[in-house]
Design an enzyme around this catalytic site. Structure first.
Site, PDB file in Angstrom:
ATOM      1  CD  GLU A  77      -3.072  -1.068   2.185  1.00 43.67           C
ATOM      2  OE1 GLU A  77      -2.904  -0.292   3.153  1.00 43.67           O
ATOM      3  OE2 GLU A  77      -4.090  -1.766   2.039  1.00 43.67           O
ATOM      4  CD  GLU A 110      -4.174  -5.648   2.351  1.00 45.98           C
ATOM      5  OE1 GLU A 110      -4.939  -4.980   3.070  1.00 45.98           O
ATOM      6  OE2 GLU A 110      -2.931  -5.530   2.367  1.00 45.98           O
TER       7      GLU A 110
END
Length: 428
Positions: free
Chosen positions: A224, A341
């Site tokens: 991320e 995710e």
């Protein structure tokens, strides 16, 4: 099923309704013309070939490769404690029983303490490395492939903040904020050294270098990535270009992804409408168009990203978020996509297990529907699986399959659907 939007249910809905709904979901999958065998029929032989990409899809031995998978970021550091390795084995066994064939986990832990893989720049803990050796060897035994992430945007397990802190401690000139991780030559050298150390590691259990092990499906550069000083995404794209090219010089056998959440940047102003109201310094399009990047990823946590909005609005966002990225991966990137995710926190207001199951079903239905009709999606990785007795790792999104029968059923159902579809496509 792919385009249905499910509002979250009231927590007063009973378990019997949950079971009935999931039974109906199972029956629905049997109306689409695909038959599937029990999960146990899936092969669990050790991977012997590398997953590749062709025509914007994943392939294995020349045939389509589809999967259902999971995240368990904690595996390496837990396995570094020999008396705790049974937890890794337990999760792999439960995952295999549910038909899960890809696991995403960390190949980094930076800082001090007995859980640090990289103690200081270039100095590594052999005990923690052997923990990662164990994780890879256990996955290999069960035919589970790994996506290994090489550092973190956040301070958890060190990440880029730790790289900056090391440089400051060592008196490296010109180091300012955390975003210097992407641009400062010394910090980039630290990170390149980590890439090289991990990729060339010889597994003490299997005897195979990581860069030569087909158990590893792919590398991710960073979990991320975000950049506060440049919202356009250009800074991170430049870093990805440099690091991706460097990694491929060492290892051109494995696939590579950035590790992005999927936020759009300045290169596609019209797509910013699909962001959850803000940018994070990444550009989903420009970074994933780079030659060294083999596939794109997206994440989604609408309950956190759109906190305070209605549950219906959160699910509407999710549907548009997935649809836009599925379209862009097919028409612009022309590369596979992984939903790397996703989850629903049990800390959310009005949470009920059925709400999570409906959320997962919406995601799984979209993934399956896209794959069935020729989309670029390879599969999804739910966040996150834990073993029994790992309460200290609870983050609200945890799933212990042995404790969640309805969720376990739904995950297993998706595994069967993706496996069956893979067989159908292979025979087409």
């Amino acid at each position: 099923m792919a385009n249905l939007i499910f509002p979250y249910p009231s927590p007063l809905i009973t378990t019997s309704v949950t079971i009935l709904l999931l039974a109906l979901l199972c029956c629905t999958t049997r109306t689409i013309g695909i038959q599937f065998d029990p999960i146990t029929s899936s092969t669990s032989s050790p991977p012997s070939s590398f997953v590749q990409t062709k025509n914007a899809q994943f392939v294995l031995n020349g045939a389509p490769f589809l999967f259902n998978g999971f995240n368990s970021y904690w595996m390496m550091t837990v396995a570094a404690q020999v008396d705790q390795r049974h937890k890794v084995t337990e999760v792999f066994d439960q995952a295999r029983a549910a038909g899960l064939t890809v696991c995403r986990t960390w190949a980094f832990s930076d800082g001090t303490g007995d859980q640090a893989l990289q103690i200081t720049p270039g100095l590594y803990s052999e005990a923690v490395f052997q923990g990662l050796d164990f994780v890879i060897s256990e996955a290999k035994k069960r035919g589970i492939r790994l996506i290994l992430t090489l550092t973190n945007n956040y301070k958890d397990f060190g990440g880029r903040q730790q790289y900056v802190a090391w440089a400051r401690t060592l008196g490296v000139p010109g180091v300012g904020g955390d975003d210097d991780f992407y641009t400062h030559p010394v910090l980039k050298w630290y990170y390149k050294n980590h890439i090289a150390r991990v990729l060339t590691r010889i597994n003490t259990i299997t005897g195979t270098a990581y860069k030569d092990d087909p158990t590893i499906m792919a590398w991710e550069l960073i979990n991320e990535p975000r950049c506060e000083i440049d919202s356009s995404g250009d800074t991170i794209t430049g870093w990805v270009q440099e690091m991706g090219s460097y990694l491929k010089l060492i290892d051109n056998k494995h696939l590579l992804a950035v590790g992005m959440e999927g936020f759009y940047g300045d290169s596609t102003p019209d797509r910013k409408q699909f962001n959850p109201g803000y940018q994070v310094g990444t550009d989903f399009i420009t970074s994933n168009l780079l030659e060294s990047i083999d596939f794109a990823t997206i994440h989604a946590y609408p309950d956190a990203w759109l906190a305070g909005q209605s549950r219906y609005e959160q699910m509407t966002f999710l549907q548009k978020w997935m649809s836009s990225h599925l379209t862009d991966s097919r028409t612009i990137l022309r590369k596979p996509l992984v939903f790397a995710e996703f989850g629903l926190s049990n800390k959310a207001t009005g949470y009920a297990n059925l709400g999570r199951d409906l959320f997962l079903n919406a995601v799984y239905g979209t993934i399956f529907g896209s794959a069935r009709y020729g989309g670029t999606i390879g599969g999804g990785l739910v966040w996150q699986l834990l073993a029994d007795g790992m309460d200290s790792y609870n983050d609200g999104y945890e799933i212990v399959l042995s404790q969640c029968p309805s969720t376990s059923f739904l995950i297993g159902l998706q595994s069967r659907r993706m496996s069956a579809l893979q067989h159908v496509l292979a025979g087409a």
